[in-house]
Enzyme design. Structure first.
Site, mmCIF file in Angstrom:
data_model
loop_
_atom_site.group_PDB
_atom_site.id
_atom_site.type_symbol
_atom_site.label_atom_id
_atom_site.label_comp_id
_atom_site.label_asym_id
_atom_site.label_seq_id
_atom_site.Cartn_x
_atom_site.Cartn_y
_atom_site.Cartn_z
ATOM 1 N N HIS A 5 0.815 -1.212 0.000
ATOM 2 C CA HIS A 5 0.000 0.000 0.000
ATOM 3 C C HIS A 5 0.849 1.263 0.000
ATOM 4 C CE1 HIS A 5 -4.238 -1.552 1.040
ATOM 5 N NE2 HIS A 5 -3.529 -2.525 0.488
ATOM 6 N N HIS A 26 -1.977 -12.617 -2.177
ATOM 7 C CA HIS A 26 -3.057 -13.270 -1.439
ATOM 8 C C HIS A 26 -2.691 -14.683 -0.994
ATOM 9 C CE1 HIS A 26 -6.329 -10.356 -3.133
ATOM 10 N NE2 HIS A 26 -5.390 -9.756 -2.443
#
EC number: 1.11.1.21
Length: 730
Positions: free
Chosen positions: A93, A266
């Site tokens: 992020h 993920h």
């Protein structure tokens, strides 16, 4: 003091109250040109991060980071006893705000700790990740920047979980104030997206056809990428794939890199949606002072650990969330999926008829069925993504390598050339997205060579204004955000830059042909391997012509090399082509931005201050360097000489200005005779209309301003010519 008791929303001190932008919202603001100055840096103007970094115990730092991964803290316990997934998200992020269209965003300045990023909904609870790092940052001090530490921590996290990495480079100095130059969108509510699609397409609600406004890459205000529940929260994997492709391409990722990043990222960790977001307090920037920069206080049960609320989704992708594996892709294709709701009420997917074998993050006796996000299913429902995903499923080594490379690209895309990279883990393999430039392995030209070359250039028959024009065109592609562009590499002679309209291709070809002959003649006459690059020669030619026009010495620094067409990604470099360039009086206003706003935007990319912007535009005009050779803004009777005439004539009260061509251009008319004396653009007249720019223009337009204009223009010119010569600093 609680929010309901706070009367200080409109304080009568510290810059509170109604501001100019409230009265005149369309006024051109120059704030973006006054950021990140030496005065704002608590380390002082003489602090050199690269030098400080060389004293860092790099391996000791990495060991401390690895130890932190399993040092779970009671105040914010680690999922599965390992912070790996948490720190991967933090690094992702931090770097993932980068967008290739304007080169802004990314992790290169440590902006993750400042607003708005520190309080974006998508960055929920990453304030705790940064706080977990503080003891380590405190230990190593200024030898490691926050910007480097955020991303290095993510890299170490992957390594600690058995993932393959491609390498790592430090070299990101911190900034010390919130970025005020990046356009994040026009929405005024978190997670809104009405403006970015309204400005990009005719039907902003059609999730299958709408277009995201440039240069944005995120689909909602406050998200890094796409909505994990699907476009506008609609759980449609096909439409989600469309959003993913738009977003990741604008981050400079192709389909394979996109699949690798999603599937690889993920593989680790989990999402958090133990209860509805109504249990969350204010984000860090809105939290009370006693929270000390921490936000999203959670009133649900313990407010942490198994009760954590972040995205509202509750998904653990694999049975080994703290180890690298191929399970994510295995489950994605093994099961059929049905739409369900998280405890927080968000749309997510659960495997049909699957046993519960996924471990709980905190209760060893509890198991969950496999779950996925809408954005995960997009990799199965989109044909191209599916093809790549199946190949990765069948070839785990390919997947691991693709993820390592894509992850490295994600973290380093805004790092600029290798001359900025620091540390012992820099990979040997050069990648095309680095915009590689050959290392200089030969003697560079001496001062005597420079003097002789200048004489030959000036007697070559090429107009001096064209030499200045070409040097500016080469150097001014630089972008301070991602450190791309600039004169080094001489890519102005290569596709796509050689064909850009702003570069006047017919004229550019003639100039480059002449300089190429001078280069060949010089190089063939040398012994000992000395050569002059065309990149150096282009800048030297501009400096020589400027020297002639100014009548004073102009500095020149050699040390550039010539890149090849094979080292140049045409599609990627196309993002550097300007829509408008006020320095060369190219382009016009768009429905979204006036020409003068785009001029300031380009000045910010060139890291210019308001005085530098003013001096450069005024000087370039009288030097007769418009992209098309027009007289627009050339407010002088002696073009080709560096004088303050632009300012003298622009500020002349005897001239009135009349708008023509939809107020994109203006005629300067003598108030007494009605004679049309000048024609100027919005990028010209702004220096007489915007009060702060006019104040600077008046300095240069004064009777004693000519000498100062020459001095300041040459200093700003030299700055731009050398913006991408990072080795000059060391």
């Amino acid at each position: 003091m609680g929010d309901s008791k706070c009367p200080y929303r409109d304080a009568n001190v510290a810059g509170g109250g109604t501001h100019n932008k409230d009265w005149w919202p369309e006024t051109l603001k120059l704030d973006a040109l006054r950021q990140h100055t030496a005065e704002s840096n608590p380390l002082g103007k003489d602090f050199d991060y690269a030098s400080a970094f060389k004293t860092l115990d790099y391996e000791g730092l990495k060991k401390d980071l690895k130890d932190l991964m399993t040092d779970s803290q009671d105040w914010w316990p680690a999922d599965f006893g390992h912070y790996g997934g948490f720190f991967v998200r933090m690094a992702w992020h931090s770097a993932g705000t980068y967008r290739s269209i304007d080169g802004r965003g990314g992790g290169g300045q440590g902006q993750h700790r400042f607003a708005p990023l520190n309080s974006w909904p998508d960055n929920g609870n990453l304030d705790k990740a940064r706080r977990l790092l503080w003891p380590i940052k405190q230990k190593y001090g200024n030898k490691i920047s926050w910007a480097d530490l955020y991303l290095l921590t993510g890299n170490v996290a992957i390594e600690s979980m058995g993932g393959k990495t491609f390498g790592f480079a430090c070299g990101r100095p911190d900034t010390w104030e919130a970025d005020d130059a990046t356009f994040w969108g026009n929405e005024t509510k978190w997670l809104g997206n009405d403006a970015r699609y309204k400005n990009g397409s005719k039907d902003p609600k059609d999730i299958y056809t709408r277009q995201l406004e440039k240069p944005l890459s995120a689909v909602h205000m406050g998200l890094i990428y796409v909505n994990p529940e699907g476009p506008d929260g609609i759980p449609d994997p096909v439409a989600s794939a469309r959003d993913i492709r738009t977003t990741f391409r604008r981050m400079a990722m192709n389909d394979e890199e996109t699949v690798a990043l999603i599937a690889g990222g993920h593989t680790f960790g989990k999402t958090h949606g133990a209860a509805p977001a109504t249990h969350l307090g204010k984000e860090p920037e809105g939290a009370p002072i006693e929270a000390q920069g921490l936000g999203w206080a959670n009133s649900y049960r313990s407010g942490k650990g198994p009760d954590t609320i972040t995205s509202g989704l509750e998904v653990i992708w694999t049975k080994t969330p703290i180890n690298w594996s191929n399970h994510y892709l295995e489950y994605l294709f093994k099961y059929d999926w049905e739409l369900t709701k998280s405890p927080g009420g968000a749309n997510q997917w659960t495997a049909k008829n699957a046993e519960a074998f996924i471990p709980d993050a905190f209760d060893p006796n509890k198991k969950h069925p496999p779950r996925m996000l809408t954005t995960d299913l997009a990799l199965r429902h989109d044909k191209e993504y599916e093809k790549i995903s199946l190949r990765f499923l069948e070839n785990p080594d390919q997947f691991a390598d693709a993820f390592a490379r894509a992850w490295f690209k994600l973290l380093h895309r805004d790092m600029g050339p290798r001359s900025r990279w620091l540390g012992p883990e820099i990979p040997k393999e050069e990648l095309i997205w680095e915009d590689p430039i050959p290392e200089i392995d030969h003697p560079i030209i001496s001062q005597e060579d420079i003097n002789n070359l200048k004489k030959e250039i000036l007697s070559s028959g090429v107009g001096h204004n064209k030499l200045i024009q070409t040097a500016w065109a080469s150097a001014s592609t630089f972008r301070g955000g991602d450190k791309r562009g600039g004169a080094n590499g001489a890519r102005i002679r290569l596709a796509p830059q050689k064909d850009w309209k702003v570069n006047n291709p017919p004229q550019l070809t003639c100039v480059l042909e002449t300089l190429g002959k001078i280069q060949s003649s010089f190089n063939s006459s040398q012994t000992g391997g000395k050569i002059v690059s065309l990149a150096d020669l282009i800048i030297l030619a501009g400096c020589a012509a400027l020297e002639k026009a100014a009548g004073v010495p102009v500095p020149f620094s050699p040390g550039r090399a010539d890149a090849s067409q094979e080292q140049t990604d045409i599609k990627s470099f196309s993002n550097l082509e300007p829509v408008a360039d006020g320095f060369r009086n190219f382009g016009r206003s768009t429905p979204r931005a006036r020409a003068e706003h785009m001029l300031v935007d380009r000045a910010q990319l060139l890291t210019l201050t308001p005085p530098e912007l003013t001096a450069l535009v005024g000087g370039l005009r009288v030097l007769d360097t418009n992209f098309d050779g027009s007289s627009c803004g050339v407010f002088t009777k002696r073009p080709g000489q560096l004088t303050n005439d632009f300012f003298v004539n622009l500020l002349d009260p005897a001239i009135s200005w009349k708008g023509i061509d939809e107020d994109e251009f203006f005629e300067g008319i003598d108030r007494k005779t009605d004679e049309k004396k000048w024609i100027g653009s919005r990028a010209d007249l702004v220096f007489g209309s915007q009060a702060e720019l006019r104040a600077i223009a008046e300095v240069y337009g004064s009777a004693d301003g000519n000498e100062k204009l020459i001095k300041d223009f040459i200093a700003a010119w030299n700055k731009v010519m050398n913006l991408d010569l990072f080795n000059l600093a060391h």
